[in-house]
Enzyme design. Structure first.
Site, mmCIF file in Angstrom:
data_model
loop_
_atom_site.group_PDB
_atom_site.id
_atom_site.type_symbol
_atom_site.label_atom_id
_atom_site.label_comp_id
_atom_site.label_asym_id
_atom_site.label_seq_id
_atom_site.Cartn_x
_atom_site.Cartn_y
_atom_site.Cartn_z
ATOM 1 N N ASP A 257 -0.084 1.323 0.858
ATOM 2 C CA ASP A 257 0.868 2.403 0.615
ATOM 3 C C ASP A 257 1.000 3.307 1.842
ATOM 4 O OD1 ASP A 257 2.389 3.809 -1.576
ATOM 5 O OD2 ASP A 257 1.048 5.445 -1.018
ATOM 6 N N GLU B 235 3.486 -1.106 3.595
ATOM 7 C CA GLU B 235 4.695 -0.325 3.352
ATOM 8 C C GLU B 235 4.773 0.635 4.538
ATOM 9 O OE1 GLU B 235 6.613 2.864 0.204
ATOM 10 O OE2 GLU B 235 4.653 3.153 1.059
HETATM 11 C C1 GLC Z 1 4.832 5.019 -1.619
HETATM 12 C C2 GLC Z 1 4.966 4.575 -3.052
HETATM 13 C C3 GLC Z 1 5.573 5.683 -3.844
HETATM 14 C C4 GLC Z 1 4.666 6.894 -3.773
HETATM 15 C C5 GLC Z 1 4.372 7.268 -2.321
HETATM 16 C C6 GLC Z 1 3.210 8.208 -2.222
HETATM 17 O O1 GLC Z 1 6.047 5.218 -1.009
HETATM 18 O O2 GLC Z 1 5.722 3.396 -3.104
HETATM 19 O O3 GLC Z 1 5.789 5.328 -5.185
HETATM 20 O O4 GLC Z 1 5.268 7.982 -4.408
HETATM 21 O O5 GLC Z 1 4.021 6.148 -1.560
HETATM 22 O O6 GLC Z 1 2.017 7.549 -2.504
#
Ligand code: GLC
Length: 555
Positions: free
Chosen positions: A214, A276
């Site tokens: 994440d 991500e």
């Molecule tokens: C990422 C997740 C999202 C979350 C954010 C903070 O972007 O996909 O759902 O709110 O991180 O952890």
């Protein structure tokens, strides 16, 4: 009933399984509830593994299921090495692993390293400790500005709206790039780094096959004094592309992932990871290097309009990036953070989705039938591409965004933090419909945590299963044929005279033709292996994707 023995014949020890996998994202709280509390859970998910095996996915990715106060749907983790009591126990997790692996399905877990929950014992300890203490140095605490320190230490802003700083009773401030309940960790602190290595091993030892990381681009920050100004979010066009932004995509973040790779590679087969990383597109491939996380999400298709030229540009770019890093490309059309793709494509291009959601989904009107037709065409195109495709639960049912959730049901912190100016992401997180009637459409015997619309009846698994032409059967067929046709990761474009038609081939004579236009186009000779819409001999209908092969169909 699915034949699990055939699926489990897949090689569990293949170190490259992820390169062309279909990964299905499960949002556990909205998938299946086994105990009637209205919240999906791990036993519920385990009971649906035969469904996922029947769908034909290679892996599932579980959004966070850890103990959490749910300030951000579980992305506020209070304990990285346990299961939220309402979602089950570690024994339930182990059972899920056994059932999934028994069905030939790999398991990827979400790891949230940028921030903890404010309920994490470390944060409680930090609050109870003095400014400057070791406990505070696991986070990012600073004195405020101004004579009485009443102004935040910098102009940094939170993704969910407002300042990225919150003041604590003794006058100091802590940094949170997301909600105040998600304090950012200080990754300059060796103790933080070591603790995450323990967490990675904890899950890898339990047999998980990979990790989704994440906000992978935010861990390393320039915390030198005075703190640098950054009044915009990371994807602002002016973000530097040389790794020198104060908060995002800094060069030093890669040291962290090189260390993680040593952990991944100490397992057989090595554990996989996908970042991500909302970094400038030219730098995303850095996270996907084989010496680091190995893969990174590409959101280019997700961001593209339903348009041939936009799709082609996104595909060409992502493939070139994958080649540069030695990774395989990833493809995503929907996830738990965005409006579902069937709905995006139902709206005129350029629609401001936040504004549209605020109109309860009425302005402009969504043409749901066209949206689903385009979504199926886009999915078939995505599945023909080399690399791995990431699905989001419910897209195989053709679910639309639930845009008219009542205000009092909304749970996304974006709703509160923007003073109700943006609804946020709840509309794609509504619990799945399993049965076409009955309580919560079979999701739960209790009260679903987000209300499901009446239209979910038609979309339910039971309403689609075994009926030809349904979106569920289309997805199943697409995955079955993909498994037969998928070989090397090459793609060759076939130039078309029609600017609305994309045509490419894959090794072995697999052709994919996608007509983004509103008039039919001619279909070359061949054996039709899949169509996202109506089959018509010699015709590629509008807004339809067809897979052809040059030889007789396999048995
Ligand atoms: C990422 C997740 C999202 C979350 C954010 C903070 O972007 O996909 O759902 O709110 O991180 O952890």
């Amino acid at each position: 009933m699915t034949d699990l023995t055939v699926l489990s014949a897949d090689s569990r020890t293949d170190a490259t399984w992820w390169r062309q996998a279909v990964v299905y994202q499960v949002y556990p709280r909205s998938f299946a509830d086994s105990d009637g509390d209205g919240l999906g859970d791990l036993p519920g998910l385990a009971s649906k593994i035969p469904y996922l095996a029947g769908l034909g996915v290679d892996a599932i990715w579980l959004s966070p299921f850890y103990p959490s106060a749910l300030a951000d749907g579980g992305y506020d983790v209070a304990d990285y090495r346990d299961v939220h009591p309402q979602l089950g126990t570690l024994a339930d997790f182990d059972n899920l692993m056994t059932v999934a692996h028994g069905a030939g399905i790999k398991v990827i877990v979400d790891i949230v390293p940028n921030h903890t929950s404010d309920l994490h014992p470390w944060f409680a300890e930090a609050l109870a400790s003095a400014p400057g203490s070791a406990a505070r140095q696991r986070y990012i605490f600073r004195d405020g500005k101004g004579p009485d320190g009443s102004r935040p230490p910098s102009d940094w802003i939170s993704h969910f709206g407002g300042s990225a700083w919150t003041r604590v009773p003794d006058g100091q401030w802590y940094c949170h790039l997301f909600a105040p309940e998600q304090p950012d960790l200080n990754w300059d602190n060796r103790e933080v780094r070591d603790d995450f290595l323990v967490t990675l091993r904890f899950w890898a030892d339990r047999g998980v096959d990979g990790f989704r990381v994440d906000v992978a681009h935010a861990l390393a920050k320039d915390l030198s004094e005075p703190l640098r100004s950054k009044p915009t979010l990371e994807d602002h066009p002016s973000m530097p592309t040389d790794g020198t932004d104060p908060l995002y995509d800094r060069d030093e973040v890669h040291e962290i992932y090189r260390e993680w790779r040593e952990v991944f590679d100490s397992y057989d087969p090595p554990r996989t990871a996908v970042a991500e990383a909302c970094a400038p597109s030219s730098r995303r491939a850095l996270y996907a290097r084989p010496t680091e996380l190995g893969q990174a999400f590409n959101f280019d298709l997700l961001a593209a309009d339903y348009d041939a030229a936009d799709f082609r540009a996104a595909i060409a770019f992502c493939l070139s990036q994958a080649a540069a890093s030695g990774s395989s490309s990833t493809w995503v059309l929907s996830n738990h953070d965005v409006v579902r793709h069937a709905t995006r494509y139902a709206l005129p291009s350029g629609t401001d989705l936040d504004e549209w959601l605020m109109s309860d989904g009425s302005l402009p009107r969504a043409d749901e039938e066209a949206g689903l037709r385009r979504a199926r065409a886009a999915t078939a195109l995505m599945l023909a591409l080399p690399g791995s495709s990431y699905f989001y639960q419910g897209e195989e049912l053709g679910l639309h965004e639930v845009a008219d959730l009542p205000a009092n049901a909304l749970q996304d912190p974006i709703w509160l933090r923007t003073q109700n100016e943006k609804k946020g992401r709840d509309g794609c997180r509504v619990p799945l419909p399993w049965h076409h009637e009955g309580n919560a459409f079979g999701f739960s015997t209790g009260h679903a945590w987000l209300p499901q619309p009446a239209g979910f009846s038609r979309a339910a698994v039971a309403a689609q299963e075994g009926r030809s032409g349904t979106t569920l059967e289309f997805y199943r067929e697409a995955l079955r044929v993909r498994h037969q046709l998928q070989t090397a990761e090459d793609l060759t474009w076939v130039e078309s005279d029609d600017p609305d038609v994309l045509h490419f081939t894959r090794p072995g004579g697999w052709h994919c033709l996608s007509n983004f236009g509103t008039t039919a186009a001619p279909l070359p000779d061949g054996v039709v292996r899949l169509t996202s819409g109506q089959h018509q001999a010699g015709v590629l209908p509008p807004e339809t994707t067809v897979w052809l092969t040059e030889w007789a169909p396999l048995g």
